[in-house]
Design a protein around this motif. Structure first.
Motif, mmCIF file in Angstrom:
data_model
loop_
_atom_site.group_PDB
_atom_site.id
_atom_site.type_symbol
_atom_site.label_atom_id
_atom_site.label_comp_id
_atom_site.label_asym_id
_atom_site.label_seq_id
_atom_site.Cartn_x
_atom_site.Cartn_y
_atom_site.Cartn_z
ATOM 1 N N ARG A 121 0.831 -1.214 0.000
ATOM 2 C CA ARG A 121 0.000 0.000 0.000
ATOM 3 C C ARG A 121 0.865 1.263 0.000
ATOM 4 N NH1 ARG A 121 -5.250 -1.361 0.487
ATOM 5 N NH2 ARG A 121 -5.804 -3.307 1.524
ATOM 6 N N THR A 122 2.124 1.119 0.358
ATOM 7 C CA THR A 122 3.032 2.274 0.393
ATOM 8 C C THR A 122 3.782 2.433 -0.927
ATOM 9 O OG1 THR A 122 4.658 0.797 1.371
ATOM 10 C CG2 THR A 122 3.464 2.227 2.889
ATOM 11 N N ALA A 123 3.382 1.698 -1.964
ATOM 12 C CA ALA A 123 4.100 1.723 -3.252
ATOM 13 C C ALA A 123 4.399 3.149 -3.695
ATOM 14 C CB ALA A 123 3.264 1.021 -4.314
ATOM 15 N N GLY A 124 5.600 3.348 -4.181
ATOM 16 C CA GLY A 124 5.967 4.666 -4.705
ATOM 17 C C GLY A 124 6.605 5.569 -3.665
ATOM 18 N N LEU A 125 6.528 5.196 -2.408
ATOM 19 C CA LEU A 125 7.125 6.034 -1.358
ATOM 20 C C LEU A 125 8.352 5.330 -0.785
ATOM 21 C CD1 LEU A 125 4.558 7.600 1.117
ATOM 22 C CD2 LEU A 125 6.116 8.729 -0.441
ATOM 23 N N GLN A 126 9.381 6.099 -0.518
ATOM 24 C CA GLN A 126 10.569 5.507 0.102
ATOM 25 C C GLN A 126 10.211 4.961 1.485
ATOM 26 O OE1 GLN A 126 12.032 9.810 0.395
ATOM 27 N NE2 GLN A 126 13.232 8.859 2.018
ATOM 28 N N SER A 127 10.958 3.991 1.947
ATOM 29 C CA SER A 127 10.704 3.426 3.286
ATOM 30 C C SER A 127 11.142 4.415 4.363
ATOM 31 C CB SER A 127 11.477 2.118 3.453
ATOM 32 O OG SER A 127 10.897 1.120 2.665
ATOM 33 N N PRO A 128 10.554 4.314 5.547
ATOM 34 C CA PRO A 128 10.983 5.232 6.614
ATOM 35 C C PRO A 128 12.455 5.014 6.978
ATOM 36 C CG PRO A 128 9.013 4.008 7.279
ATOM 37 C CD PRO A 128 9.477 3.433 5.982
ATOM 38 N N ASP A 129 13.150 6.125 7.208
ATOM 39 C CA ASP A 129 14.536 6.032 7.676
ATOM 40 C C ASP A 129 14.573 6.007 9.201
ATOM 41 O OD1 ASP A 129 15.977 6.439 5.067
ATOM 42 O OD2 ASP A 129 14.737 8.244 5.101
ATOM 43 N N LEU A 130 13.619 6.704 9.782
ATOM 44 C CA LEU A 130 13.573 6.820 11.243
ATOM 45 C C LEU A 130 12.144 6.576 11.710
ATOM 46 C CD1 LEU A 130 14.653 7.794 14.056
ATOM 47 C CD2 LEU A 130 14.134 10.134 13.311
ATOM 48 N N ILE A 131 11.975 5.602 12.591
ATOM 49 C CA ILE A 131 10.646 5.358 13.168
ATOM 50 C C ILE A 131 10.693 5.745 14.652
ATOM 51 C CG2 ILE A 131 8.874 3.632 13.736
ATOM 52 C CD1 ILE A 131 9.689 2.084 11.250
ATOM 53 N N ILE A 132 9.842 6.677 14.999
ATOM 54 C CA ILE A 132 9.766 7.154 16.381
ATOM 55 C C ILE A 132 8.523 6.537 17.013
ATOM 56 C CG2 ILE A 132 9.367 9.206 17.824
ATOM 57 C CD1 ILE A 132 10.701 10.885 15.567
ATOM 58 N N ARG A 133 8.642 6.011 18.225
ATOM 59 C CA ARG A 133 7.430 5.606 18.945
ATOM 60 C C ARG A 133 7.411 6.308 20.298
ATOM 61 N NH1 ARG A 133 3.918 0.249 19.281
ATOM 62 N NH2 ARG A 133 2.339 1.080 20.686
ATOM 63 N N THR A 134 6.312 6.935 20.565
ATOM 64 C CA THR A 134 6.170 7.639 21.841
ATOM 65 C C THR A 134 5.536 6.719 22.885
ATOM 66 O OG1 THR A 134 4.019 8.506 21.164
ATOM 67 C CG2 THR A 134 5.930 9.887 20.703
ATOM 68 N N SER A 135 5.523 7.175 24.106
ATOM 69 C CA SER A 135 4.805 6.591 25.253
ATOM 70 C C SER A 135 5.468 5.389 25.912
ATOM 71 C CB SER A 135 3.354 6.232 24.879
ATOM 72 O OG SER A 135 3.253 4.923 24.357
ATOM 73 N N GLY A 136 6.748 5.173 25.612
ATOM 74 C CA GLY A 136 7.490 4.156 26.351
ATOM 75 C C GLY A 136 7.180 2.716 25.991
ATOM 76 N N GLU A 137 6.519 2.499 24.877
ATOM 77 C CA GLU A 137 6.299 1.121 24.418
ATOM 78 C C GLU A 137 7.390 0.769 23.412
ATOM 79 O OE1 GLU A 137 4.215 -0.448 25.985
ATOM 80 O OE2 GLU A 137 2.599 0.896 26.588
ATOM 81 N N TYR A 138 7.892 -0.474 23.537
ATOM 82 C CA TYR A 138 8.993 -0.881 22.665
ATOM 83 C C TYR A 138 8.516 -1.942 21.681
ATOM 84 C CZ TYR A 138 11.821 1.632 26.023
ATOM 85 O OH TYR A 138 12.345 2.606 26.821
ATOM 86 N N ARG A 139 7.602 -1.557 20.811
ATOM 87 C CA ARG A 139 7.134 -2.498 19.789
ATOM 88 C C ARG A 139 6.651 -1.721 18.578
ATOM 89 N NH1 ARG A 139 3.568 -3.293 24.249
ATOM 90 N NH2 ARG A 139 1.680 -2.043 24.046
ATOM 91 N N LEU A 140 6.466 -2.465 17.487
ATOM 92 C CA LEU A 140 6.028 -1.821 16.243
ATOM 93 C C LEU A 140 4.516 -1.879 16.079
ATOM 94 C CD1 LEU A 140 8.822 -2.932 13.739
ATOM 95 C CD2 LEU A 140 8.449 -0.653 14.685
ATOM 96 N N SER A 141 3.841 -2.753 16.820
ATOM 97 C CA SER A 141 2.375 -2.859 16.751
ATOM 98 C C SER A 141 1.868 -2.924 15.298
ATOM 99 C CB SER A 141 1.707 -1.699 17.495
ATOM 100 O OG SER A 141 2.072 -1.726 18.858
#
Ligand code: IPE
Ligand code: IPE
Ligand code: MG
Length: 267
Positions: A178-198
């Motif tokens: 679904r993200t076709a045509g867009l570069q992949s994220p270089d930096l993924i930030i997650r807030t709230s102290g959870e350590y997962r990608l969900s």
């Protein structure tokens, strides 16, 4: 408009930043407020961060706004979050379009309410010609669903003889996400102290830098973004390779490699 505070110097290319905006509910609870009030404060943070991303000339900002699994929340909260998206575009679409933002909604849109589909179409069409920054909103998005969707699209093409299995490469697979045509994220930030990608961008996160902060999303601001960007700028992205400017060990490496391969060869 002048930036709210001094912006850190970033080395090009500037990163595609994706944010898993988490912690609205806990932010509200910690203040004795309701969950909807937390989401409202979260929407204010979105405004701030989109502006900050524009000031910093980020090419792409992806915001994880609503996951496929979030549909399992109580109906009233789901409705509230859908309405909030409508309100966000009612209030900001014009300005975003003027600022040169291209809006792309990424997620499972089939089956969304008619009014939401219309809204998405309108937001995307109204900003289609823009190129200053892409604001990708992951809405009703789940990475596993996306991967299944890509696999199904490819299987259909194979069954219709439009694609041969031998031609399915990593690049071809990516074109069906679904993200076709867009570069992949270089930096993924997650807030709230959870350590997962969900279930966020599992394919696209293959080589993303991950940054976690305890700050709840409604408290996330320009400074927090800069801390994350600064941290990102210190990361060495190797993509599996060796990046070593120091050649002093070259001789040692070479002789060891030679010895090792001779030993192997004589076995
Ligand atoms: C993020 O905040 C917003 C969405 C997931 C839609 P949450 O609603 O998940 O907040 P917490 O995790 O309950 O604090
Ligand atoms: C992830 O947050 C989804 C979004 C930010 C939209 P969740 O709050 O849904 O994640 P879990 O349930 O804690 O893993
Ligand atoms: Mg959460």
């Amino acid at each position: 408009m002048t930036p709210p505070h001094e912006i850190i110097e970033m080395v090009e290319p500037l990163p595609h930043v994706a944010i898993i905006m988490d912690g609205n509910g806990r932010w509200a609870k910690s203040r004795g407020l309701s969950r909807p009030e937390g989401h409202l404060a979260g929407a204010e943070a979105i405004k701030r961060i989109v502006k900050a991303a524009l000031y910093r000339n980020l090419p792409v900002l992806t915001l994880f706004a609503f996951s496929s699994e979030n549909r399992l929340r109580p109906e009233a909260e789901v409705n509230f979050l859908f309405n909030l998206m409508h309100r966000y575009f009612d209030e900001h679409l014009k300005d975003l379009a003027k600022e040169g933002v291209y809006i792309k909604i990424t997620g499972e849109i089939d089956g969304l309410p008619q009014a939401t589909l219309k809204l998405i179409e309108h937001a995307q069409n109204a900003t289609r010609v823009n190129s200053k920054m892409t604001l990708q909103i992951a809405f009703n998005y789940g990475s596993q669903e996306e991967i299944v969707y890509a696999a199904k699209s490819i299987a259909t093409k194979v069954s219709e003889n439009k694609l041969s299995p031998a031609d399915i490469t990593k690049e071809v697979f990516e074109e069906h996400l679904r993200t076709a045509g867009l570069q992949s994220p270089d930096l993924i930030i997650r807030t709230s102290g959870e350590y997962r990608l969900s279930n966020f961008m599992l394919w696209q996160a293959a080589y993303a830098e991950l940054y976690f902060t305890d700050v709840y999303w409604p408290d996330f601001n320009e400074r927090e973004l800069d801390v994350a960007l600064k941290e990102y700028s210190t990361r060495e992205r190797r993509f599996g390779r060796i990046i070593d400017d120091d050649n002093s060990n070259d001789k040692k490496n070479k002789s060891f490699h030679e010895k090792f391969s001779l030993e192997k060869a004589s076995k």
